[in-house]
Design a protein around this motif. Structure first.
Motif, PDB file in Angstrom:
ATOM      1  N   VAL A 102     -62.239 -50.325 -15.559  1.00 10.44           N
ATOM      2  CA  VAL A 102     -62.887 -49.909 -16.797  1.00 10.44           C
ATOM      3  C   VAL A 102     -63.938 -50.965 -17.110  1.00 10.44           C
ATOM      4  O   VAL A 102     -63.606 -52.093 -17.464  1.00 10.44           O
ATOM      5  N   ALA A 103     -65.206 -50.618 -16.947  1.00 10.38           N
ATOM      6  CA  ALA A 103     -66.286 -51.577 -17.175  1.00 10.38           C
ATOM      7  C   ALA A 103     -66.702 -51.626 -18.643  1.00 10.38           C
ATOM      8  O   ALA A 103     -67.156 -52.651 -19.127  1.00 10.38           O
ATOM      9  N   ARG A 104     -66.565 -50.498 -19.321  1.00  9.09           N
ATOM     10  CA  ARG A 104     -66.858 -50.484 -20.754  1.00  9.09           C
ATOM     11  C   ARG A 104     -66.141 -49.320 -21.404  1.00  9.09           C
ATOM     12  O   ARG A 104     -65.682 -48.402 -20.730  1.00  9.09           O
ATOM     13  N   LYS A 105     -66.056 -49.393 -22.723  1.00  5.56           N
ATOM     14  CA  LYS A 105     -65.389 -48.367 -23.520  1.00  5.56           C
ATOM     15  C   LYS A 105     -66.333 -47.977 -24.655  1.00  5.56           C
ATOM     16  O   LYS A 105     -67.105 -48.804 -25.129  1.00  5.56           O
ATOM     17  N   ALA A 106     -66.254 -46.712 -25.090  1.00  7.88           N
ATOM     18  CA  ALA A 106     -67.123 -46.260 -26.180  1.00  7.88           C
ATOM     19  C   ALA A 106     -66.390 -45.258 -27.063  1.00  7.88           C
ATOM     20  O   ALA A 106     -65.623 -44.438 -26.571  1.00  7.88           O
ATOM     21  N   GLU A 107     -66.665 -45.354 -28.377  1.00  7.25           N
ATOM     22  CA  GLU A 107     -66.139 -44.405 -29.344  1.00  7.25           C
ATOM     23  C   GLU A 107     -67.174 -43.319 -29.606  1.00  7.25           C
ATOM     24  O   GLU A 107     -68.343 -43.612 -29.809  1.00  7.25           O
ATOM     25  N   GLY A 136     -65.970 -36.075 -26.053  1.00 10.01           N
ATOM     26  CA  GLY A 136     -64.934 -36.206 -27.065  1.00 10.01           C
ATOM     27  C   GLY A 136     -64.944 -37.542 -27.786  1.00 10.01           C
ATOM     28  O   GLY A 136     -65.982 -38.193 -27.934  1.00 10.01           O
ATOM     29  N   ALA A 137     -63.751 -37.950 -28.232  1.00 10.57           N
ATOM     30  CA  ALA A 137     -63.591 -39.075 -29.147  1.00 10.57           C
ATOM     31  C   ALA A 137     -63.782 -40.453 -28.514  1.00 10.57           C
ATOM     32  O   ALA A 137     -64.185 -41.395 -29.200  1.00 10.57           O
ATOM     33  N   ARG A 138     -63.480 -40.596 -27.242  1.00 10.26           N
ATOM     34  CA  ARG A 138     -63.575 -41.898 -26.581  1.00 10.26           C
ATOM     35  C   ARG A 138     -63.920 -41.680 -25.112  1.00 10.26           C
ATOM     36  O   ARG A 138     -63.625 -40.624 -24.547  1.00 10.26           O
ATOM     37  N   ALA A 139     -64.485 -42.728 -24.499  1.00 15.49           N
ATOM     38  CA  ALA A 139     -64.747 -42.698 -23.060  1.00 15.49           C
ATOM     39  C   ALA A 139     -64.485 -44.073 -22.467  1.00 15.49           C
ATOM     40  O   ALA A 139     -64.811 -45.093 -23.075  1.00 15.49           O
ATOM     41  N   LEU A 140     -63.876 -44.069 -21.296  1.00 19.51           N
ATOM     42  CA  LEU A 140     -63.685 -45.266 -20.485  1.00 19.51           C
ATOM     43  C   LEU A 140     -64.562 -45.075 -19.252  1.00 19.51           C
ATOM     44  O   LEU A 140     -64.407 -44.086 -18.521  1.00 19.51           O
ATOM     45  N   TYR A 141     -65.494 -46.001 -19.011  1.00 18.58           N
ATOM     46  CA  TYR A 141     -66.488 -45.893 -17.949  1.00 18.58           C
ATOM     47  C   TYR A 141     -65.966 -46.593 -16.701  1.00 18.58           C
ATOM     48  O   TYR A 141     -65.665 -47.791 -16.743  1.00 18.58           O
ATOM     49  N   ASP A 146     -69.632 -53.630  -9.472  1.00 20.34           N
ATOM     50  CA  ASP A 146     -70.636 -53.547 -10.530  1.00 20.34           C
ATOM     51  C   ASP A 146     -71.389 -52.227 -10.513  1.00 20.34           C
ATOM     52  O   ASP A 146     -72.395 -52.063 -11.208  1.00 20.34           O
ATOM     53  N   LYS A 147     -70.930 -51.273  -9.706  1.00 14.36           N
ATOM     54  CA  LYS A 147     -71.629 -49.987  -9.570  1.00 14.36           C
ATOM     55  C   LYS A 147     -70.908 -48.912 -10.372  1.00 14.36           C
ATOM     56  O   LYS A 147     -69.710 -48.672 -10.198  1.00 14.36           O
ATOM     57  N   ASP A 148     -71.668 -48.243 -11.241  1.00 18.02           N
ATOM     58  CA  ASP A 148     -71.136 -47.142 -12.043  1.00 18.02           C
ATOM     59  C   ASP A 148     -70.802 -45.978 -11.110  1.00 18.02           C
ATOM     60  O   ASP A 148     -71.655 -45.506 -10.361  1.00 18.02           O
ATOM     61  N   THR A 149     -69.560 -45.502 -11.169  1.00 20.44           N
ATOM     62  CA  THR A 149     -69.158 -44.358 -10.349  1.00 20.44           C
ATOM     63  C   THR A 149     -69.683 -43.046 -10.936  1.00 20.44           C
ATOM     64  O   THR A 149     -69.640 -42.016 -10.267  1.00 20.44           O
ATOM     65  N   LEU A 150     -70.128 -43.078 -12.186  1.00 18.30           N
ATOM     66  CA  LEU A 150     -70.528 -41.913 -12.971  1.00 18.30           C
ATOM     67  C   LEU A 150     -69.333 -41.050 -13.375  1.00 18.30           C
ATOM     68  O   LEU A 150     -69.496 -39.984 -13.954  1.00 18.30           O
ATOM     69  N   TYR A 151     -68.118 -41.529 -13.092  1.00 18.13           N
ATOM     70  CA  TYR A 151     -66.905 -40.843 -13.529  1.00 18.13           C
ATOM     71  C   TYR A 151     -66.355 -41.551 -14.758  1.00 18.13           C
ATOM     72  O   TYR A 151     -66.499 -42.766 -14.915  1.00 18.13           O
ATOM     73  N   ARG A 152     -65.722 -40.766 -15.617  1.00 17.09           N
ATOM     74  CA  ARG A 152     -65.189 -41.267 -16.877  1.00 17.09           C
ATOM     75  C   ARG A 152     -63.796 -40.717 -17.110  1.00 17.09           C
ATOM     76  O   ARG A 152     -63.440 -39.646 -16.607  1.00 17.09           O
ATOM     77  N   ILE A 153     -63.041 -41.458 -17.898  1.00 20.98           N
ATOM     78  CA  ILE A 153     -61.849 -40.907 -18.531  1.00 20.98           C
ATOM     79  C   ILE A 153     -62.294 -40.694 -19.971  1.00 20.98           C
ATOM     80  O   ILE A 153     -62.742 -41.636 -20.628  1.00 20.98           O
ATOM     81  N   ARG A 184     -54.992 -48.914 -26.050  1.00 22.23           N
ATOM     82  CA  ARG A 184     -54.099 -49.684 -25.173  1.00 22.23           C
ATOM     83  C   ARG A 184     -54.846 -50.406 -24.049  1.00 22.23           C
ATOM     84  O   ARG A 184     -54.354 -51.382 -23.500  1.00 22.23           O
ATOM     85  N   THR A 185     -56.007 -49.893 -23.659  1.00 19.59           N
ATOM     86  CA  THR A 185     -56.676 -50.324 -22.425  1.00 19.59           C
ATOM     87  C   THR A 185     -57.679 -51.438 -22.658  1.00 19.59           C
ATOM     88  O   THR A 185     -58.508 -51.370 -23.560  1.00 19.59           O
ATOM     89  N   ASP A 186     -57.628 -52.458 -21.810  1.00 20.50           N
ATOM     90  CA  ASP A 186     -58.588 -53.563 -21.844  1.00 20.50           C
ATOM     91  C   ASP A 186     -59.759 -53.268 -20.909  1.00 20.50           C
ATOM     92  O   ASP A 186     -59.595 -52.581 -19.891  1.00 20.50           O
ATOM     93  N   VAL A 187     -60.924 -53.808 -21.244  1.00 15.67           N
ATOM     94  CA  VAL A 187     -62.053 -53.783 -20.309  1.00 15.67           C
ATOM     95  C   VAL A 187     -61.601 -54.537 -19.057  1.00 15.67           C
ATOM     96  O   VAL A 187     -60.879 -55.528 -19.140  1.00 15.67           O
ATOM     97  N   ASN A 188     -61.984 -54.047 -17.908  1.00  8.05           N
ATOM     98  CA  ASN A 188     -61.607 -54.545 -16.577  1.00  8.05           C
ATOM     99  C   ASN A 188     -60.231 -54.087 -16.129  1.00  8.05           C
ATOM    100  O   ASN A 188     -59.757 -54.503 -15.067  1.00  8.05           O
ATOM    101  N   ALA A 189     -59.583 -53.215 -16.890  1.00  7.79           N
ATOM    102  CA  ALA A 189     -58.296 -52.656 -16.442  1.00  7.79           C
ATOM    103  C   ALA A 189     -58.503 -51.910 -15.128  1.00  7.79           C
ATOM    104  O   ALA A 189     -59.526 -51.263 -14.915  1.00  7.79           O
ATOM    105  N   LYS A 190     -57.518 -52.006 -14.260  1.00 10.84           N
ATOM    106  CA  LYS A 190     -57.563 -51.310 -12.981  1.00 10.84           C
ATOM    107  C   LYS A 190     -57.229 -49.842 -13.192  1.00 10.84           C
ATOM    108  O   LYS A 190     -56.312 -49.493 -13.944  1.00 10.84           O
ATOM    109  N   VAL A 191     -57.970 -48.965 -12.500  1.00  8.97           N
ATOM    110  CA  VAL A 191     -57.759 -47.526 -12.558  1.00  8.97           C
ATOM    111  C   VAL A 191     -57.623 -47.015 -11.129  1.00  8.97           C
ATOM    112  O   VAL A 191     -58.480 -47.267 -10.286  1.00  8.97           O
ATOM    113  N   ILE A 192     -56.532 -46.299 -10.867  1.00  6.14           N
ATOM    114  CA  ILE A 192     -56.291 -45.716  -9.555  1.00  6.14           C
ATOM    115  C   ILE A 192     -56.245 -44.200  -9.745  1.00  6.14           C
ATOM    116  O   ILE A 192     -55.452 -43.687 -10.532  1.00  6.14           O
TER     117      ILE A 192
END
Length: 194
Positions: A102-107, A136-141, A146-153, A184-192
């Motif tokens: 998770v490189a960044r988070k947005a409301e 929607g309400a939030r996004a995890l990038y 350092d490369k944006d996958t262009l996928y989000r949660i 709950r999620t911190d920036v730099n959290a691992k996502v599998i």
């Protein structure tokens, strides 16, 4: 017939309560409350509710694991527990799997569809953050290095599609669930994503 359906529904709900512990909704701001009320409601499928369960992933606490086949996202907690959320995932043509962070988070983020999506669907366009926005309400990038996958949660303005393979690869969640995960999620959290 109706009595039989109601009995089966009640038994299913009671059994679900034995196996999983519900997780209360997170506190939300007045803006969140107002905008969440404007998003269409969908009948909630109890299978895709937010539950505290025994961790099935074996990953370190703070890790997010997405099971695209089962349509669940797990946020791994200490003590071999996890919060399980129902999700909508990418259909087979657009699904993404791999490991990211998770490189960044947005409301209530703005949405600017990528060029590939605009080429496939010329009707999609930039949408300012709010209840009509597909993110929607939030996004995890999600980034690989350092490369944006262009996928989000992210949240969704189509909650009726949770549990389906319908997106262009992103992981969609009910808005109240993505707010809970965001908190709950911190920036730099691992996502599998499997």
């Amino acid at each position: 017939m109706r009595v039989l359906r109601l009995t089966l529904l009640l038994v299913t709900a009671l059994l679900a309560g034995c196996n999983f512990k519900g997780v209360p909704d997170p506190q939300v701001s007045s803006r969140d409350s107002e905008w969440l009320a404007e998003v269409p409601k969908a009948q909630e499928d109890l299978r895709y509710g937010r539950y505290l369960i025994d961790d099935p992933t074996g990953e370190a606490p703070g890790t997010i694991v997405v099971d695209t086949k089962e349509r669940f996202l797990y946020y791994v907690m200490a003590g071999k527990k996890a919060v399980r959320y129902g999700v909508a995932v990418g259909d087979e043509a657009y699904g993404w799997t791999g490991t990211a962070r998770v490189a960044r988070k947005a409301e209530w983020p703005d949405w600017n569809p990528p060029a590939e999506m605009k080429a496939r669907w010329p009707h999609v366009r930039y949408t300012k953050g709010g209840p009509e926005n597909p993110l929607g309400a939030r996004a995890l990038y999600l980034y690989e290095g350092d490369k944006d996958t262009l996928y989000r949660i992210h949240g969704t303005n189509e909650p009726e599609k949770i549990g389906l393979a319908v997106s262009s690869g992103c992981i969609r969640m009910r808005n109240i669930d993505v707010i809970d995960l965001y908190n709950r999620t911190d920036v730099n959290a691992k996502v599998i994503v499997r």
